[in-house]
Design a protein around this motif. Structure first.
Motif, PDB file in Angstrom:
ATOM      1  N   HIS A 187      22.562   6.573 -13.719  1.00  0.00           N
ATOM      2  CA  HIS A 187      23.377   5.437 -14.144  1.00  0.00           C
ATOM      3  C   HIS A 187      22.714   4.122 -13.741  1.00  0.00           C
ATOM      4  N   LYS A 188      22.893   3.115 -14.575  1.00  0.00           N
ATOM      5  CA  LYS A 188      22.300   1.798 -14.335  1.00  0.00           C
ATOM      6  C   LYS A 188      23.397   0.728 -14.325  1.00  0.00           C
ATOM      7  N   TYR A 189      23.072  -0.382 -13.661  1.00  0.00           N
ATOM      8  CA  TYR A 189      24.000  -1.512 -13.534  1.00  0.00           C
ATOM      9  C   TYR A 189      23.340  -2.730 -14.174  1.00  0.00           C
ATOM     10  N   VAL A 190      23.966  -3.292 -15.210  1.00  0.00           N
ATOM     11  CA  VAL A 190      23.310  -4.246 -16.104  1.00  0.00           C
ATOM     12  C   VAL A 190      23.023  -5.628 -15.497  1.00  0.00           C
ATOM     13  N   PRO A 191      23.955  -6.269 -14.763  1.00  0.00           N
ATOM     14  CA  PRO A 191      23.715  -7.656 -14.360  1.00  0.00           C
ATOM     15  C   PRO A 191      22.374  -7.917 -13.682  1.00  0.00           C
ATOM     16  N   PRO A 192      21.879  -7.069 -12.766  1.00  0.00           N
ATOM     17  CA  PRO A 192      20.569  -7.358 -12.167  1.00  0.00           C
ATOM     18  C   PRO A 192      19.429  -7.368 -13.191  1.00  0.00           C
ATOM     19  N   ALA A 193      19.546  -6.556 -14.245  1.00  0.00           N
ATOM     20  CA  ALA A 193      18.509  -6.552 -15.272  1.00  0.00           C
ATOM     21  C   ALA A 193      18.518  -7.870 -16.056  1.00  0.00           C
ATOM     22  N   MET A 194      19.691  -8.447 -16.263  1.00  0.00           N
ATOM     23  CA  MET A 194      19.765  -9.764 -16.899  1.00  0.00           C
ATOM     24  C   MET A 194      19.058 -10.808 -16.043  1.00  0.00           C
ATOM     25  N   GLU A 195      19.188 -10.676 -14.737  1.00  0.00           N
ATOM     26  CA  GLU A 195      18.509 -11.608 -13.836  1.00  0.00           C
ATOM     27  C   GLU A 195      16.998 -11.476 -13.954  1.00  0.00           C
ATOM     28  N   ILE A 196      16.511 -10.236 -14.069  1.00  0.00           N
ATOM     29  CA  ILE A 196      15.064 -10.030 -14.227  1.00  0.00           C
ATOM     30  C   ILE A 196      14.566 -10.725 -15.489  1.00  0.00           C
ATOM     31  N   VAL A 197      15.301 -10.563 -16.592  1.00  0.00           N
ATOM     32  CA  VAL A 197      14.918 -11.205 -17.852  1.00  0.00           C
ATOM     33  C   VAL A 197      14.916 -12.721 -17.691  1.00  0.00           C
ATOM     34  N   ALA A 198      15.949 -13.252 -17.046  1.00  0.00           N
ATOM     35  CA  ALA A 198      16.039 -14.704 -16.864  1.00  0.00           C
ATOM     36  C   ALA A 198      14.903 -15.247 -16.010  1.00  0.00           C
ATOM     37  N   GLU A 199      14.355 -14.395 -15.134  1.00  0.00           N
ATOM     38  CA  GLU A 199      13.289 -14.831 -14.237  1.00  0.00           C
ATOM     39  C   GLU A 199      11.889 -14.615 -14.794  1.00  0.00           C
ATOM     40  N   LEU A 200      11.764 -13.911 -15.925  1.00  0.00           N
ATOM     41  CA  LEU A 200      10.442 -13.691 -16.499  1.00  0.00           C
ATOM     42  C   LEU A 200       9.780 -15.028 -16.810  1.00  0.00           C
ATOM     43  N   PRO A 201       8.514 -15.194 -16.435  1.00  0.00           N
ATOM     44  CA  PRO A 201       7.865 -16.499 -16.605  1.00  0.00           C
ATOM     45  C   PRO A 201       7.758 -16.948 -18.054  1.00  0.00           C
ATOM     46  N   ASP A 202       7.688 -15.986 -18.998  1.00  0.00           N
ATOM     47  CA  ASP A 202       7.541 -16.367 -20.400  1.00  0.00           C
ATOM     48  C   ASP A 202       8.831 -16.216 -21.193  1.00  0.00           C
ATOM     49  N   THR A 203       9.969 -16.103 -20.480  1.00  0.00           N
ATOM     50  CA  THR A 203      11.234 -15.940 -21.199  1.00  0.00           C
ATOM     51  C   THR A 203      11.618 -17.231 -21.915  1.00  0.00           C
ATOM     52  N   ASP A 204      12.185 -17.065 -23.097  1.00  0.00           N
ATOM     53  CA  ASP A 204      12.649 -18.230 -23.856  1.00  0.00           C
ATOM     54  C   ASP A 204      14.118 -18.067 -24.229  1.00  0.00           C
TER      55      ASP A 204
END
Length: 370
Positions: free
Chosen positions: A171-188
């Motif tokens: 099982h996975k928990y979604v909110p921390p994965a959203m944080e990873i995406v938000a922190e990606l250096p090339d995220t737009d």
């Protein structure tokens, strides 16, 4: 500031309402005056967007990206390897149908079943527990999915399941994965459309801290075409006003606090730990494992699973599942898409699940120009 957005009057397949909302999206994009990228984090959202051709209705400059919203796709190879090992050791392994063909390091559960292992498809954790009641052998439920399925798994474990029943939790928990995406250096990514069914359990208030920390708006949305267009319009309003706001656009199902009994049950049974999300990254506090109180039902504690299960990722270097799940690429940018990689012969997990973005794009034509 978190707000509810009334959705009681939505008619889900109303062409007139859809036209009004698409006109509103175009007007909002004119007001914003620059390209906008929205990410959803749910395979069910992608299914609806693709099936109903919603991308063809979007105004110029508005892009909808897929995020890590397919639990099958982010289940790491060593987790699949553990399930295969248990099946090969003579345990009955019960899991959801989407998990059977997900490639492990060398084999999938479907491969193990073809070799004689007892692997069964179930629709719920309770069905797996029922199998354990009927069998003398050990039954392991290979548990996958986000908060929506973690809560029912927890409900089975607190209800005194059979002694020969255990859980191999992926099982996975979604909110921390959203944080990873938000922190990606090339995220737009300019805003997030959050999954309504997960928020039914957790509540939309869960996202307040995320919105404040990353100064990025988030809207919880439903899964009908009008739901999605409605959620997108609310996000564009936040972006136009330069407001990192939070809204609930799925009011008929989601509340600020969520399903409190289910949520409390889930956190009684599970705790978070750092885990590898397949092809994306190591994500802190994003894997759900059984708490000490329920460790007697933990398959990893009950059985000796080889500690070196897993290994090098055998996916070809051309497979870009990780980039697709991180929202930095579309499926048709993969050189294997629809050729070497198909639902009948999947190279990566994104082509296996009904919620996998590659399988959805191949089925519905990706970004149709309707």
């Amino acid at each position: 500031m978190a707000v509810d957005t009334g959705d009681q009057d939505l008619q889900f397949r109303d062409p007139e309402k859809a036209e009004q909302l698409t006109d509103k999206l175009e007007s909002l994009m004119d007001d914003i005056g620059e390209p906008v990228t929205i990410m959803h984090v749910c395979g069910s959202h992608e299914q609806a967007i693709a099936k109903y051709g919603l991308r063809s209705l979007l105004p110029d400059g508005l892009t909808i990206r897929m995020g890590p919203g397919c639990p099958v796709c982010v289940t790491d190879m060593p987790e699949v390897d553990e399930a295969v090992t248990l099946a090969e050791d003579g345990k009955i392994v019960a899991t959801y149908g989407d998990m059977l063909r997900v490639p492990g390091t060398e084999q999938s559960l479907d491969d193990a079943k073809a070799d004689g292992a007892d692997v069964r498809v179930v629709y719920s954790a309770s069905e797996a527990a029922e199998i354990a009641e009927e069998e003398d052998r050990e039954v392991v439920f290979f548990a996958t999915g986000f908060e929506t399925t973690a809560a029912p798994t927890a409900a089975v474990l607190v209800d005194d399941p059979p002694e020969n029943f255990s859980v191999l939790s992926a099982h996975k928990y979604v909110p921390p994965a959203m944080e990873i995406v938000a922190e990606l250096p090339d995220t737009d990514v300019d805003g997030f459309l959050a999954a309504g069914h997960a928020a039914t359990i957790t509540g939309y208030g869960l996202f307040e801290e995320f919105v404040e920390e990353y100064e990025t708006p988030a809207v919880v949305g439903g899964f009908e075409p009008i739901d999605i267009l409605f959620g997108l319009a609310r996000l564009l309003e936040f972006i136009r006003d330069d407001e990192p706001g939070l809204a609930n656009a799925y009011q008929r199902c989601v509340t600020e606090e969520g399903n409190v009994p289910a949520k409390e049950l889930m956190w009684d049974v599970f705790e978070t730990t750092t885990g590898e999300w397949r092809g994306i990254a190591e994500v802190p506090d994003a894997d759900l494992i059984l708490s000490e109180e329920y460790s007697e039902y933990d398959a990893r504690e009950r059985f000796e699973i080889e500690p070196d299960v897993g290994g090098a990722d055998p996916l070809t270097e051309d497979c870009i599942c990780g980039d697709i799940m991180a929202g930095t690429a579309d499926p048709d940018e993969c050189p294997l898409f629809g050729e070497e990689c198909t639902p009948q012969n999947p190279v990566g997990a994104c082509m296996v699940s009904s919620e996998g973005p590659c399988k959805i794009w191949l089925e519905y034509g990706g970004q149709p120009d309707i």
